[in-house]
Write a protein that holds these residues in place. Structure first.
Motif, short mmCIF file in Angstrom:
data_model
loop_
_atom_site.label_atom_id
_atom_site.label_comp_id
_atom_site.label_asym_id
_atom_site.label_seq_id
_atom_site.Cartn_x
_atom_site.Cartn_y
_atom_site.Cartn_z
N HIS A 127 15.73 22.85 41.85
CA HIS A 127 17.07 23.27 41.17
C HIS A 127 17.81 21.87 40.86
O HIS A 127 18.15 21.71 39.63
N MET A 128 17.75 20.98 41.75
CA MET A 128 18.46 19.60 41.50
C MET A 128 17.64 18.98 40.29
O MET A 128 18.52 18.45 39.45
N ARG A 129 16.49 18.81 40.19
CA ARG A 129 15.65 18.31 39.18
C ARG A 129 16.12 19.26 37.81
O ARG A 129 16.48 18.29 36.78
N TYR A 130 16.06 20.33 37.78
CA TYR A 130 16.39 21.20 36.60
C TYR A 130 17.90 20.94 36.17
O TYR A 130 18.28 20.57 34.89
N LEU A 131 18.91 20.64 37.03
CA LEU A 131 20.20 20.49 36.60
C LEU A 131 20.61 19.10 36.08
O LEU A 131 21.19 18.85 35.17
N MET A 132 19.78 18.23 36.76
CA MET A 132 19.99 16.62 36.13
C MET A 132 19.23 16.64 34.70
O MET A 132 19.89 16.05 33.77
N ALA A 133 18.18 17.34 34.57
CA ALA A 133 17.47 17.25 33.36
C ALA A 133 18.49 17.98 32.31
O ALA A 133 18.47 17.65 31.05
N LEU A 134 18.95 19.07 32.60
CA LEU A 134 19.99 19.71 31.58
C LEU A 134 21.16 18.72 31.20
O LEU A 134 21.55 18.51 30.03
N THR A 135 21.60 17.96 32.21
CA THR A 135 22.72 17.02 31.79
C THR A 135 22.23 15.88 30.92
O THR A 135 23.22 15.38 30.13
N ARG A 136 21.12 15.65 31.33
CA ARG A 136 20.83 14.33 30.21
C ARG A 136 20.16 15.00 28.94
O ARG A 136 20.22 14.14 27.96
N GLU A 137 19.80 16.20 28.87
CA GLU A 137 19.43 16.84 27.52
C GLU A 137 20.89 16.93 26.57
O GLU A 137 20.63 16.72 25.24
N TYR A 138 22.03 17.22 27.27
CA TYR A 138 23.14 17.44 26.45
C TYR A 138 23.91 16.22 26.24
O TYR A 138 24.93 16.07 25.37
N PHE A 139 23.97 15.29 27.43
CA PHE A 139 24.84 13.97 27.53
C PHE A 139 23.79 12.68 27.52
O PHE A 139 22.57 12.72 28.11
N PHE A 140 24.53 11.63 27.26
CA PHE A 140 23.92 10.27 27.40
C PHE A 140 24.14 9.76 28.73
O PHE A 140 25.06 9.19 28.77
N VAL A 141 23.18 9.80 29.65
CA VAL A 141 23.35 9.19 30.90
C VAL A 141 22.45 8.14 31.07
O VAL A 141 21.38 8.34 31.09
N PRO A 142 23.17 6.75 31.28
CA PRO A 142 22.19 5.70 31.28
C PRO A 142 21.16 5.70 32.22
O PRO A 142 21.66 6.16 33.51
#
Length: 462
Positions: A127-142
């Motif tokens: 779940h943690m990996r999935y949520l972070m992947a979603l975040t990086r898909e929609y926003f630019f996280v350096p």
């Protein structure tokens, strides 16, 4: 690094005069003043202004799930062993991420992420990996480590392997909810973690090169004494976290059902609480920690200290933050956003939150667009809480007003606080005294227009 000593008589006098309720000022205006008639045009306008400004973003994710109930907790939480609820919740979060990304601007730069709760580490590693992947898909996280990625963890329920996963996902800041090491206090509030739990997590976190470690403690819990809390703090100081938060327990059983499980007869008195905090401030000062403000402390090399020196420190819904230049987008149930001159809060019910997103709508329950007076007072309160002073010339230049005229009533109120040695008010600035720092919320309340004639439920200042 010591401070002026505060006597028992001074503490007793503070309790007799200032043991009253007031906001913690994680925002101004505070959340009780957000209105249900907050129209879509208001938040859309705030989002448009933010998008045009190009300001960086701070993302807060509220992950409400817990596997056990801590009796003191006033957070929006769901105690459950049904892990399938996380899948449903993440489906809603993905819809919200997608809508917010469209409003914020494609691949908008994110400089801060915070996972709070609840217990964020309730999520599985998948779940943690999935949520972070979603975040990086929609926003630019350096990915170069320049962004601050923080997460709250329960040290009694977090495996070492989880820290490794978090580090792989880019998290570089940990906040551990220790609360108290005394076994009798832990039993009284149903919150358990041992010294060995915490020590092992800190050692491994440092091995993994987490950039900052924070510990949360709570004073005012049942069965606590000044001596027992001093021992907990001595143990914590030996572990040398970069930051410490000493939260004042707010006992509000009428509003928070779980607190009805606490034996009120075991709670320390207001005078005992103030004695606990006073002693803790001295302990931390002697150990090299700087009193950032209210309930936050940090070692001299910490970014909070630098932000305070640079005038960039601010209060927000996670406490003190370095992200004064950011717009904050809150995601998840009950999360609060601060974008431009507007605040809004999501539905507090997971059901209402999910239904809104299922229909393609943002799950906004209430909000407020700040007036010019709100912005003036917000800035003044932030200066007092973050820097223990209010420079009148800076205030006048920033907002084009005359302090002696605009705040004439407030200056009269401050005379009483000055008589009690809580502030020093001159022609150029207001400065909070060492004694005033013990009740700095009360000083900020002078500038709160919304408290006039209001009977709202807030926690005690002491």
């Amino acid at each position: 690094m010591t401070r002026d000593s505060i006597s028992t008589a001074q503490l007793r006098d503070l309790v007799s005069r200032y043991d009253l309720s007031g906001p913690r000022y994680t925002s101004y205006p505070t959340a009780p003043h957000f209105a249900p008639d907050f129209a879509p045009a208001q938040w859309l306008n705030a989002q448009a202004q933010s998008r045009q400004s190009g300001r960086p973003l701070s993302l807060y994710f509220h992950l409400p799930f817990c596997q056990s109930l801590c009796y003191y907790c006033g957070c929006n939480k769901v105690v459950t062993h049904n892990r399938a609820r996380v899948d449903q919740y993440l489906n809603s979060l993905e819809k919200e991420l997608q809508i917010q990304a469209q409003l914020a601007g494609e691949q908008r730069r994110v400089t801060q992420i915070h996972w709070g709760g609840g217990t964020p580490t309730y999520l599985s590693h998948e779940h943690m990996r999935y949520l972070m992947a979603l975040t990086r898909e929609y926003f630019f996280v350096p990915r170069d480590g320049s962004a601050e990625l923080a997460i709250e963890i329960h040290p009694g329920q977090t495996e070492l392997e989880t820290l490794k996963v978090l580090r792989q996902l880019g998290f570089n800041r940990l906040s551990m909810g220790v609360q108290d090491f005394a076994p009798e206090v832990q039993a009284a509030v149903n919150r358990y973690n041992t010294y060995e739990d915490v020590e092992a997590l800190i050692a491994y976190a440092r091995e993994l090169r987490f950039g900052s470690l924070n510990m949360d403690l709570i004073y005012g819990l049942p069965r606590q004494t000044p001596a027992s809390f001093a021992q907990t703090l001595k143990t914590v100081i030996a572990l040398r976290p970069d930051r410490l938060s000493l939260f004042n327990y707010a006992h509000m059983p009428r509003q928070i059902k779980s607190q009805r499980l606490i034996n009120e007869s075991e709670l320390p008195t207001a005078e005992q609480k103030l004695s606990i905090f006073n002693r803790a401030v001295q302990q931390l000062s002697d150990a090299g920690y700087r009193h950032i403000g209210m309930d936050h402390f940090a070692l001299e090399g910490d970014s909070l200290v630098q932000a305070q020196r640079d005038g960039r420190l601010q209060r927000n819904f996670q406490g003190y933050s370095t992200g004064a230049e950011c717009d904050l987008i809150g995601l998840g149930v009950s999360s609060i956003s601060s974008v431009g001159n507007a605040y809004w809060q999501n539905h507090k019910s997971i059901k209402d939150y999910a239904v809104a997103l299922a229909t393609g709508q943002l799950p906004i329950e209430r909000g407020i667009t700040l007036s010019r007076d709100d912005e003036i007072r917000r800035w003044a309160i932030n200066e007092i809480l973050c820097h223990y002073r209010l420079n009148f010339a800076a205030l006048e230049a920033r907002f084009g007003l005359q302090v002696s005229h605009y705040f004439s009533a407030e200056l009269e109120q401050l005379e009483m606080l000055q008589g009690d040695n809580l502030v020093q008010v001159g022609t150029e600035e207001l400065a909070v005294t060492p004694l005033g720092k013990m009740v700095v919320r009360r000083i900020a309340m002078v500038f709160d227009r919304y408290l006039q004639g209001q009977a709202l439920q807030y926690s005690k200042v002491i």
